[in-house]
Design an enzyme around this catalytic site. Sequence first.
Site: not given
Length: 391
Positions: A56, A108, A205, A180
């Site tokens: 992690r 978004y 994306k 972003d």
Amino acid sequence: MTRIFESDLELGLGTRAVHAGQRPDDPTGAIMTPIYQTSTYVQLALGRHKGFEYARTRNPTRDALERNLAALEGGTHGFAFASGLAATDAVLKLLRAGDHVICGENVYGGTHRLMTQVFAQLGLTFSFVDTRDPGEIAKAVTPATRMIFVETPSNPMMRLTDLAAVGALAQDRTLLVAVDNTFATPVFQRPLALGAHVVIHSTTKYLNGHSDMVGGAVVTHRDDLAERLAFLQNAAGAVPGPFDCWLALRGTKTLSLRMRQHDSNGRCLAEWLQSHAAVQRVYYPGLADHPQYQLACRQMSGFGGMISLELGSAARARVLVESTRIFALAESLGGVESLVGHPASMTHASVPRAMREEMGLTDGLVRLSVGIEDVEDLRADLEQALAKATK
Ligand SMILES: Cc1ncc(COP(=O)(O)O)c(C=O)c1O
């Protein structure tokens, strides 16, 4: 915390995309970064290890991706997350209850939902403003403001924010600027060089580009922010698995090449759609009549493959999205394959209708993610679907 190899920043973007952050694997010389599919690492003795204790916190495949993404954005530290929203979540966790965020009104839908339905309950406050006008941002600043959050070009209205102007405004008031950069990618736009402090990506994306994983990333060039982000990444634990990191790393190798084709197809289709009788309006920053075309040319070195078009009614939009044969009706964007979507009922369904309508996100709006296929085939596909939509 994963720091980049400094020498990677001396390379051109296409070379960085292929090589940055990666060195042949030590034990074997494997040229491709292995998928370190492990949760833990054997320690040499109590308190003695090779820099990796638990996956992690760190994983070598993830390290390579994080260095690669940081080098692409011109930052010094990269952080990979399990999704784009997990990346945004970590950035908002840089703040404390009582802090105020100024956010673009057209971000978004999931970002808007995360802010208004999660972080608002935890004590952050938000103002959603039209960030096309830096004056609107300046007007919204209060003594509690700590961050300006923008998406440019925005999803799906393709509105731009002047990043240099926002950077200057934030510097005067010591505010953090988070951008972003999912739509433009570092191939066409480098927010850190224009005054941003953190860049966010949905690597789902364009960066991955093959629609076969979900991921996110944050890049910064500030050591203090990097330290806190590394803490948050480990403390909250929204990390991607090594296989998804490897897929994203493979994706970025062809990023420059793919973006050139998305851009070329995007420009060609946007111009053609603009002159099509069935299309009332085309939103694409590379069109000379886009209201912010000059800014687009200044701030971006390409315009990409995202296009929105207004068809005038929900009925027409429905027929179009259900009639294309190459453009697949699906959520998401940025893959090699072309997709079509209906933002009002899909990506932006969580944004209140009044807010959608005010920004022009109507029920007649259709969004295209133009892939890298042959542009003649894409045009023919849209042509036949538009003919059905207007019958
Ligand atoms: C611009 C933008 N940012 C962030 C996200 C969220 O990313 P993810 O779906 O990987 O969580 C999306 C998703 O569509 C997006 O389009």
